[in-house]
Structure formats: structure tokens, C-alpha cells
Design a protein around this motif. Sequence first.
Motif, PDB file in Angstrom:
ATOM      1  N   ASP A  54      10.066 -54.362 -75.350  1.00 10.98           N
ATOM      2  CA  ASP A  54       9.277 -52.687 -75.521  1.00 10.98           C
ATOM      3  C   ASP A  54       9.758 -52.199 -76.720  1.00 10.98           C
ATOM      4  OD1 ASP A  54       8.598 -50.187 -75.251  1.00 10.98           O
ATOM      5  OD2 ASP A  54       9.036 -50.100 -73.204  1.00 10.98           O
ATOM      6  N   ILE A  55       8.902 -52.462 -77.902  1.00  8.18           N
ATOM      7  CA  ILE A  55       9.018 -51.801 -79.042  1.00  8.18           C
ATOM      8  C   ILE A  55       9.191 -50.376 -79.291  1.00  8.18           C
ATOM      9  CG2 ILE A  55       8.293 -51.781 -81.365  1.00  8.18           C
ATOM     10  CD1 ILE A  55       7.200 -54.883 -80.963  1.00  8.18           C
ATOM     11  N   ASP A  56       8.350 -49.530 -78.514  1.00 10.67           N
ATOM     12  CA  ASP A  56       8.574 -48.426 -78.445  1.00 10.67           C
ATOM     13  C   ASP A  56       9.764 -47.682 -78.284  1.00 10.67           C
ATOM     14  OD1 ASP A  56       5.949 -47.774 -79.695  1.00 10.67           O
ATOM     15  OD2 ASP A  56       4.880 -47.686 -77.761  1.00 10.67           O
ATOM     16  N   ALA A  57      10.114 -48.320 -76.784  1.00 15.09           N
ATOM     17  CA  ALA A  57      11.439 -48.023 -76.499  1.00 15.09           C
ATOM     18  C   ALA A  57      12.695 -48.380 -77.298  1.00 15.09           C
ATOM     19  CB  ALA A  57      11.517 -48.354 -74.864  1.00 15.09           C
ATOM     20  N   ILE A  58      12.572 -49.587 -78.018  1.00 15.20           N
ATOM     21  CA  ILE A  58      13.683 -49.784 -78.605  1.00 15.20           C
ATOM     22  C   ILE A  58      13.587 -48.962 -79.877  1.00 15.20           C
ATOM     23  CG2 ILE A  58      14.191 -51.729 -80.530  1.00 15.20           C
ATOM     24  CD1 ILE A  58      12.855 -53.863 -78.818  1.00 15.20           C
ATOM     25  N   MET A  59      12.608 -48.466 -80.492  1.00  9.55           N
ATOM     26  CA  MET A  59      12.665 -47.587 -81.561  1.00  9.55           C
ATOM     27  C   MET A  59      13.167 -46.264 -80.955  1.00  9.55           C
ATOM     28  SD  MET A  59      12.054 -49.630 -83.981  1.00  9.55           S
ATOM     29  CE  MET A  59      12.426 -48.511 -85.165  1.00  9.55           C
ATOM     30  N   THR A  77      17.623 -60.798 -94.036  1.00  9.53           N
ATOM     31  CA  THR A  77      16.828 -59.684 -94.593  1.00  9.53           C
ATOM     32  C   THR A  77      17.162 -58.519 -94.127  1.00  9.53           C
ATOM     33  OG1 THR A  77      15.033 -61.418 -94.801  1.00  9.53           O
ATOM     34  CG2 THR A  77      14.359 -59.025 -94.887  1.00  9.53           C
ATOM     35  N   CYS A  78      17.486 -57.224 -94.790  1.00 12.27           N
ATOM     36  CA  CYS A  78      17.671 -56.398 -94.596  1.00 12.27           C
ATOM     37  C   CYS A  78      16.503 -55.363 -94.282  1.00 12.27           C
ATOM     38  CB  CYS A  78      18.671 -55.487 -95.467  1.00 12.27           C
ATOM     39  SG  CYS A  78      19.104 -53.905 -94.939  1.00 12.27           S
ATOM     40  N   HIS A  79      16.377 -54.800 -93.193  1.00 17.65           N
ATOM     41  CA  HIS A  79      14.975 -53.966 -92.794  1.00 17.65           C
ATOM     42  C   HIS A  79      15.599 -52.489 -92.691  1.00 17.65           C
ATOM     43  CE1 HIS A  79      13.009 -57.582 -91.881  1.00 17.65           C
ATOM     44  NE2 HIS A  79      14.050 -57.971 -91.209  1.00 17.65           N
ATOM     45  N   THR A  80      15.285 -51.640 -93.520  1.00 19.29           N
ATOM     46  CA  THR A  80      15.544 -50.212 -93.480  1.00 19.29           C
ATOM     47  C   THR A  80      14.490 -48.974 -93.273  1.00 19.29           C
ATOM     48  OG1 THR A  80      17.295 -50.794 -95.251  1.00 19.29           O
ATOM     49  CG2 THR A  80      16.904 -48.332 -94.825  1.00 19.29           C
ATOM     50  N   GLY A  81      14.927 -48.436 -92.205  1.00 14.68           N
ATOM     51  CA  GLY A  81      13.978 -47.300 -91.896  1.00 14.68           C
ATOM     52  C   GLY A  81      13.301 -48.014 -90.548  1.00 14.68           C
ATOM     53  N   ALA A  84      10.072 -50.239 -91.040  1.00 18.37           N
ATOM     54  CA  ALA A  84      10.582 -51.787 -91.226  1.00 18.37           C
ATOM     55  C   ALA A  84      11.185 -52.299 -90.130  1.00 18.37           C
ATOM     56  CB  ALA A  84      11.512 -51.746 -92.588  1.00 18.37           C
ATOM     57  N   VAL A  85      11.839 -51.932 -89.404  1.00 15.49           N
ATOM     58  CA  VAL A  85      12.666 -52.356 -88.193  1.00 15.49           C
ATOM     59  C   VAL A  85      11.532 -52.449 -87.295  1.00 15.49           C
ATOM     60  CG1 VAL A  85      14.254 -51.937 -86.625  1.00 15.49           C
ATOM     61  CG2 VAL A  85      14.832 -51.366 -88.955  1.00 15.49           C
ATOM     62  N   ARG A  86      10.742 -51.803 -87.090  1.00 17.17           N
ATOM     63  CA  ARG A  86       9.825 -51.743 -85.969  1.00 17.17           C
ATOM     64  C   ARG A  86       8.826 -53.103 -86.398  1.00 17.17           C
ATOM     65  NH1 ARG A  86       6.313 -49.373 -82.260  1.00 17.17           N
ATOM     66  NH2 ARG A  86       7.345 -47.307 -82.711  1.00 17.17           N
ATOM     67  N   ALA A  88       9.837 -55.504 -87.990  1.00 16.58           N
ATOM     68  CA  ALA A  88      10.725 -56.829 -87.728  1.00 16.58           C
ATOM     69  C   ALA A  88      10.693 -57.346 -86.434  1.00 16.58           C
ATOM     70  CB  ALA A  88      12.061 -56.525 -88.451  1.00 16.58           C
ATOM     71  N   TRP A  89      10.724 -56.112 -85.499  1.00 15.54           N
ATOM     72  CA  TRP A  89      10.904 -56.787 -83.959  1.00 15.54           C
ATOM     73  C   TRP A  89       9.484 -56.875 -83.597  1.00 15.54           C
ATOM     74  CZ3 TRP A  89      15.513 -56.778 -83.582  1.00 15.54           C
ATOM     75  CH2 TRP A  89      16.199 -55.686 -83.673  1.00 15.54           C
ATOM     76  N   THR A  90       8.373 -56.616 -84.105  1.00 14.09           N
ATOM     77  CA  THR A  90       6.966 -57.154 -83.834  1.00 14.09           C
ATOM     78  C   THR A  90       6.819 -58.490 -84.186  1.00 14.09           C
ATOM     79  OG1 THR A  90       5.931 -54.807 -84.259  1.00 14.09           O
ATOM     80  CG2 THR A  90       4.432 -56.711 -84.264  1.00 14.09           C
ATOM     81  N   THR A  91       7.428 -58.992 -85.431  1.00 13.29           N
ATOM     82  CA  THR A  91       7.428 -60.295 -85.831  1.00 13.29           C
ATOM     83  C   THR A  91       8.028 -60.874 -85.196  1.00 13.29           C
ATOM     84  OG1 THR A  91       6.991 -59.743 -87.900  1.00 13.29           O
ATOM     85  CG2 THR A  91       7.910 -61.742 -87.753  1.00 13.29           C
ATOM     86  N   LEU A  92       9.387 -60.813 -84.608  1.00 12.13           N
ATOM     87  CA  LEU A  92      10.322 -61.463 -83.885  1.00 12.13           C
ATOM     88  C   LEU A  92       9.559 -61.932 -82.244  1.00 12.13           C
ATOM     89  CD1 LEU A  92      12.892 -62.818 -82.932  1.00 12.13           C
ATOM     90  CD2 LEU A  92      13.599 -60.548 -82.109  1.00 12.13           C
TER      91      LEU A  92
END
Length: 148
Positions: A54-59, A77-81, A84-86, A88-92
Motif C-alpha cells: 500500500d504505497i499511500d500508507a507507506i508514504m 541508489t539513494c532516493h531522497t524525498g 523519489a521514494v514513492r 522507488a516503491w512503485t517500481t519495486l
Amino acid sequence: MTEMTMTEMTTTEMTTTEANTSEANTSEAATPETTTATTLAALARFNTAFDAQDIDAIMEAMTPDCVFEDTSPPNGTCHTGAGAVRAAWTTLFTASPDGVFTTEETIIADDRAVVRWRYDWGNGHVRGIDVFTIRGGLVAEKLAYVKG
């Protein structure tokens, strides 16, 4: 060892005598026990959302200025903010919708945590750890490392 989802953590608590600096600046200084409890609660919230993909809940469980370092070779890879983190989760989750993280152990030290895990997908798996920093009851940093 029994397999667990990320939310079914075993916990080894390691507290220090100093309270978390950010919490110590409030009207009542946090004790190591309250800081540890806050960290454990923040991880549980994050892991519940992560297990559900649940990407919304993760964020919502992460700070707006969060940092996630993934395990891509050679140095991650460093995802900042949040944006960018959202991403990365979507890609995973898009690349491996049936992937499952299983927590093997969680170690808490005030506002920091180390989670030892196994990630299974398709015909493969990998083991690793995440090093978390918790700030204000939210995940501020998640640094991931893998074996091998």
C-alpha cells in the motif's frame, strides 16, 4: 526459526541512557523506553503498509524528507524525498507483485532499528538488513543492504 511477515517482528531491545535528541527538546524529555516504543510502533505501521504493498500508507508512515537507499549494485541508489521514494516503491512492487519480505529479527536502539529479512520472489530469494532512523514517529531513513 519461524518465518514471519514484516509485521510479525521479533524484537531485541537495546536501549541507551540518553534520550532521543529531538524528543528531549520537548517539554518532557523522552526516556529510552518511550523512544524504543515509538520506534517499534513506527516500524509496525510501516511494515503493515509494506506487507500490503500500500504505497499511500507507506508514504504516510514516512517523513516528507525521507531517504531510501535501495540494494542495486554496486552501492545502492539513494532516493531522497517523498516523490523519489514513492517512485522507488512503485517500481519495486510493479516488478515483483508477488514478492514477500519475511522479517527474521528486529533490533531496536532508541530511534534506530535494524531489521534482518529475507525477500522471496518467483524462483529466487535474497537475505539482507534494513537500517532505519525514526523521527517524530515516522520513518525518516531506510538504508537497505543485501548478502552476496
